[in-house]
Structure formats: C-alpha cells, structure tokens
Design a protein around this motif. Structure first.
Motif, short mmCIF file in Angstrom:
data_model
loop_
_atom_site.label_atom_id
_atom_site.label_comp_id
_atom_site.label_asym_id
_atom_site.label_seq_id
_atom_site.Cartn_x
_atom_site.Cartn_y
_atom_site.Cartn_z
N ARG A 12 -0.01 -5.54 0.86
CA ARG A 12 -0.29 -6.87 1.37
C ARG A 12 -1.03 -6.74 2.71
NH1 ARG A 12 3.96 -11.99 1.58
NH2 ARG A 12 2.41 -13.55 2.11
N GLY A 13 -2.05 -7.59 2.92
CA GLY A 13 -2.95 -7.42 4.04
C GLY A 13 -2.59 -8.20 5.29
N ALA A 14 -3.58 -8.31 6.20
CA ALA A 14 -3.47 -9.05 7.46
C ALA A 14 -2.36 -8.50 8.35
CB ALA A 14 -3.27 -10.54 7.20
N GLY A 15 -2.11 -7.19 8.27
CA GLY A 15 -1.09 -6.58 9.10
C GLY A 15 0.32 -6.70 8.55
N TYR A 16 0.49 -7.39 7.41
CA TYR A 16 1.82 -7.61 6.85
C TYR A 16 2.47 -6.29 6.46
CZ TYR A 16 5.41 -9.83 3.87
OH TYR A 16 6.60 -10.24 3.31
N TYR A 17 1.66 -5.37 5.90
CA TYR A 17 2.23 -4.11 5.42
C TYR A 17 2.89 -3.34 6.55
CZ TYR A 17 2.68 0.55 3.50
OH TYR A 17 3.18 1.77 3.12
N SER A 18 2.15 -3.05 7.62
CA SER A 18 2.72 -2.28 8.73
C SER A 18 3.87 -3.01 9.40
CB SER A 18 1.64 -1.96 9.77
OG SER A 18 0.79 -0.96 9.31
N GLY A 57 -4.95 7.30 1.45
CA GLY A 57 -4.08 6.18 1.09
C GLY A 57 -3.46 5.56 2.32
N ALA A 58 -4.30 5.24 3.30
CA ALA A 58 -3.82 4.86 4.64
C ALA A 58 -3.34 3.43 4.75
CB ALA A 58 -4.95 5.08 5.65
N ALA A 59 -3.62 2.57 3.76
CA ALA A 59 -3.32 1.14 3.86
C ALA A 59 -3.97 0.59 5.13
CB ALA A 59 -1.82 0.88 3.80
N ASP A 60 -3.20 -0.10 5.99
CA ASP A 60 -3.84 -0.66 7.20
C ASP A 60 -3.78 0.30 8.39
OD1 ASP A 60 -1.27 -0.91 8.31
OD2 ASP A 60 -1.11 -3.04 7.85
N GLY A 61 -3.29 1.52 8.16
CA GLY A 61 -3.31 2.54 9.20
C GLY A 61 -2.22 2.43 10.24
N GLY A 62 -1.48 1.34 10.24
CA GLY A 62 -0.52 1.12 11.31
C GLY A 62 0.65 2.08 11.29
N THR A 63 1.12 2.46 10.10
CA THR A 63 2.31 3.30 10.03
C THR A 63 2.04 4.73 10.49
OG1 THR A 63 1.86 3.72 7.69
CG2 THR A 63 3.42 1.96 8.21
N SER A 64 0.79 5.18 10.41
CA SER A 64 0.48 6.57 10.79
C SER A 64 -0.17 6.69 12.16
CB SER A 64 -0.45 7.21 9.75
OG SER A 64 -1.72 6.59 9.74
N MET A 65 -0.38 5.58 12.86
CA MET A 65 -1.18 5.64 14.09
C MET A 65 -0.51 6.47 15.18
SD MET A 65 -3.59 2.56 15.38
CE MET A 65 -4.23 2.52 13.70
N ASP A 66 0.80 6.34 15.34
CA ASP A 66 1.47 7.15 16.36
C ASP A 66 1.41 8.64 16.00
OD1 ASP A 66 2.10 4.98 17.92
OD2 ASP A 66 4.15 4.76 17.15
N MET A 67 1.56 8.96 14.73
CA MET A 67 1.45 10.36 14.32
C MET A 67 0.05 10.88 14.57
SD MET A 67 0.48 12.79 11.98
CE MET A 67 -0.02 11.87 10.53
N MET A 68 -0.97 10.05 14.35
CA MET A 68 -2.34 10.46 14.62
C MET A 68 -2.54 10.75 16.11
SD MET A 68 -4.19 10.86 11.97
CE MET A 68 -4.08 10.53 10.21
N SER A 97 -10.27 -4.19 7.46
CA SER A 97 -10.48 -4.98 8.67
C SER A 97 -9.28 -4.87 9.60
CB SER A 97 -10.72 -6.45 8.29
OG SER A 97 -10.79 -7.26 9.45
N THR A 98 -8.07 -4.98 9.04
CA THR A 98 -6.88 -4.83 9.86
C THR A 98 -6.78 -3.42 10.42
OG1 THR A 98 -5.65 -6.58 8.73
CG2 THR A 98 -4.35 -4.85 9.78
N LEU A 99 -7.12 -2.43 9.60
CA LEU A 99 -7.07 -1.04 10.07
C LEU A 99 -7.94 -0.85 11.31
CD1 LEU A 99 -7.32 2.08 7.76
CD2 LEU A 99 -8.50 2.01 9.95
N PHE A 100 -9.17 -1.35 11.25
CA PHE A 100 -10.06 -1.15 12.39
C PHE A 100 -9.60 -1.96 13.60
CE2 PHE A 100 -13.27 -0.15 8.94
CZ PHE A 100 -13.20 1.21 9.15
N ARG A 101 -9.05 -3.15 13.37
CA ARG A 101 -8.55 -3.94 14.50
C ARG A 101 -7.33 -3.27 15.14
NH1 ARG A 101 -7.65 -9.77 12.33
NH2 ARG A 101 -7.65 -8.75 10.30
N LEU A 102 -6.46 -2.69 14.32
CA LEU A 102 -5.32 -1.97 14.88
C LEU A 102 -5.79 -0.77 15.70
CD1 LEU A 102 -2.83 -1.99 11.86
CD2 LEU A 102 -2.39 -2.97 14.12
N SER A 103 -6.75 -0.03 15.19
CA SER A 103 -7.21 1.17 15.90
C SER A 103 -7.91 0.81 17.20
CB SER A 103 -8.14 1.99 15.00
OG SER A 103 -9.38 1.35 14.81
N GLN A 104 -8.45 -0.39 17.28
CA GLN A 104 -9.16 -0.81 18.49
C GLN A 104 -8.31 -1.68 19.41
OE1 GLN A 104 -13.21 -2.17 17.76
NE2 GLN A 104 -13.33 -0.88 15.92
N GLY A 105 -7.02 -1.80 19.10
CA GLY A 105 -6.13 -2.54 19.97
C GLY A 105 -6.25 -4.04 19.87
N LEU A 106 -6.87 -4.54 18.80
CA LEU A 106 -7.06 -5.98 18.65
C LEU A 106 -5.91 -6.63 17.89
CD1 LEU A 106 -10.87 -5.95 17.77
CD2 LEU A 106 -9.78 -6.28 20.00
#
Length: 368
Positions: A12-18, A57-68, A97-106
């Motif tokens: 599910r998108g729009a940041g819902y997954y993370s 299989g990164a989805a929105d990237g939020g769950t792995s960002m700290d590990m990255m 779109s959510t992945l890139f916004r999360l990575s850019q602090g948006l």
C-alpha cells in the motif's frame, strides 16, 4: 485472470507501508550487524569505481533507510572518498514517489539529515522485477533484500479452499513449491551476473523454520487461516462470488532453510557454477511489535486498530484485485473495508491469540 497470470503485487502506497510495518523495520535493523560485518570482509575496489548497493524489493524504502545509513557509514569508514550508489528496485507500479520523498526528507519524522544529502551518494530507482537482471554485469558490490522474495513470479495454480500455500492441498502446495524453487534459482543467477567478484548479498526471506513456524503462525491464531475464514464469510453471505474467492490466491511461497541452501550444496548446480557461495545461514523470529505492546497496555481495541493495518499494508492488493473489476470502485472499497473491519473486530474480541511474528531465513552469499 488465469492461473498462470501474474498477480499485481504492490505494498500500500503514500507512506502507508513503512508507517504500518514496524516489524519489517525491526527485522532489517536486526540484520544490520551482519551487513556491517560483511562489508568489512569485502576486498577494496579499484580506484574510480563506485561501491554499488541495491535494495531488491524495496517498497517505499522507509523500512531499510536506517540500515542503509549504517551501510554507507561502514563503507565510508574504510574509504572516506569512495562514491556510493544505491539502486532501489521494485515492480513498475511500486510507489517510487514516496521512496524518493522519504530519501530526500520530504516525508517522515527522522531527525537525521536526509539520506539523499549524503555527499558522494547517488540514489536511483528501477521498476524492474528481481526475477530479471537489473544492473550491468560485474557492477554490484552489495545486494540486500528483506521480506520480498517470498513473492513468486507467477501463480502455478489457484488454491481452491484457502488463500495461501500454507493452507493449500498437497497437490496445490507442490506446484507452488516447484515454482518457488525455480524462481530462487532465477533470482540467484541474475544476482550472480550483477555481482562483482567478492561482492556480497545479504537476504532476509520469509521461511518455514525448523520448528514449522512461519509468518503469523508461531502461536495462537494462524493469520492466513484467519484471512481465509473472513474471505470465506464474504462468499457465504453472497458479498463475493466463487471466482473472486479463489482469485485471492497469494502469489507466495515460504521455503525451508534446506530449500534455500540446496542450490549451494550441489557443486554442479547452475548457482554454484556461477560462483555463488553460501557463507552464512540462520533463521530468526522477530516478535510482533503490536502484540508485544498489547502485553503492556492491555487495551484490546487499541491493539486491533494498530495490528490489522500492518496486515493490510501488504495484503490489500491481493484481496482488492481478486474482486471483479466490473464492480463499481465504491463497492469494491466497501467490501475490502468490511473484510478488514471483520478481522479487526475478531482481534478486538479475542486479542490473546493474534500476532504476526516474523519468521525469516537470513543468508549471506558471496561471489568468488
């Protein structure tokens, strides 16, 4: 959709997954130490080459960002000036779109500087299945994936009286197993082509562990049995038809540790011949954070309202896409809301048995 057709798979998108999969992040955080230790064992690259990372299989990237962040820090500790790239991969309809916004602090509430502002770090997205080669030959330094590769490339058959292979008939389950084993080899051979010599993979995949445990089946109510029961209730009351019931067959299979290891144990296998070696393998159970919190606060309603959204974050597209597309969108939405609402009421009424503990097989793989 025929049995051989691919299912539309998306979180599910729009940041819902993370926001609603805290447990998935806990899994990745637990694997973080293995990742850092793996980087320390890697040979240094020649000057001018980037340290290329991929999250499959990164989805929105939020769950792995700290590990990255930890992974980048480990690389920079050894080589402060090394250019680093991260390629986040998922299917074309993923919420990039959510992945890139999360990575850019948006999006999000992290107090750390946005990942994308790390000097010398280059972030890319690829809407390509991990069943295909995604990166050029001999270019990948470190590949990572968590809680993704249980999604198989196609449904080999439909499951007549359940929603997932864990509840399928023996004949149905064997078809899913055969497909999953073929797919595992396909994944590994694609990664073998991408990896540099000395490159590594760290993978945390859902499994059926040595004690027969799997996601949502460690104690108490079986999560997939609950899904099937509530979906069957909609069929029984006439809300959905037989075709819609059967079409909610999850395109998934949970392998055992032995099945994960098999391609590496045969020196004549295509995987071994491609130069991949299994260095580390272990299973782990990550307790459901919502069930653990309930043990403290004891509010059944709060638990149900927190718990069911984490199930919905990754399962909703399966049930929503099982419905006849000729139904009006509002009707389809109402059916899905009622489905998860019934599950939530079930949890609120008898909370003790419900929990979605994560059961993973963790593998570290190196290319010679």
């Amino acid at each position: 959709m025929s049995a051989a057709d691919g299912q539309k798979i998306a979180m599910r998108g729009a940041g819902y997954y993370s926001a609603n999969t805290v447990g998935a992040k806990y899994v990745i955080d637990k694997v973080g130490d293995l990742v850092i230790e793996a980087v320390a064992r890697m040979p240094r690259l020649a000057d001018g080459l980037p340290f290329a990372i991929a999250d499959f299989g990164a989805a929105d990237g939020g769950t792995s960002m700290d590990m990255m962040r930890r992974l980048i820090g480990a690389v920079r500790e050894r080589e402060p000036n090394r250019a680093i790239s991260i390629t986040y991969t998922d299917l074309p309809h993923n919420d990039f779109s959510t992945l890139f916004r999360l990575s850019q602090g948006l999006l999000g509430t992290s107090t750390e500087a946005p990942l994308a502002e790390t000097p010398g770090l280059y972030i890319f997205g690829s809407g390509t299945s991990f069943y295909r080669q995604i990166l050029p030959d001999n270019s990948l330094s470190f590949g990572f994936s968590a809680t993704a590769m249980h999604w198989i490339s196609k449904r080999p058959c439909m499951i007549a009286d359940h929603v997932q292979a864990v509840g399928a008939s023996n004949a149905e389950r064997e078809q899913f197993r055969a497909q999953a084993l073929r797919d595992w080899e396909t994944i590994l051979l694609a990664r073998a082509r991408e990896l540099r010599s000395g490159g590594r993979l760290a993978l945390a995949n859902f499994c059926i562990d040595e004690e027969g445990r799997y996601l949502g089946h460690t104690t108490g109510a079986d999560m997939f049995d609950s899904f099937a029961r509530h979906w069957r209730d909609l069929l029984r009351t006439g809300r959905i038809n037989e075709a819609e019931y059967v079409n909610a067959t999850f395109q998934q299979f949970y392998k055992t540790p032995e099945e994960f290891a098999a391609p590496f144990r045969d020196p004549a296998s295509p995987v071994s011949q491609a130069g991949l070696k299994l260095e580390t393998m272990f299973t782990m159970v990550t307790p459901c954070p919502y069930a653990e919190a309930f043990r403290t606060h004891r509010n059944a309603g709060d638990f149900a309202r927190a718990y069911v959204p984490t199930l919905r974050s990754w399962s909703e597209t399966v049930f929503a896409n099982a419905l006849d597309p000729a139904r009006p969108p509002s009707e389809r939405s109402a059916i899905i809301d009622d489905f998860y609402g019934a599950y939530e009421a079930d949890v609120a009424q008898a909370p003790e048995g419900h929990r979605m503990d994560y059961v993973h097989c963790v593998t570290e793989i190196v290319k010679s």
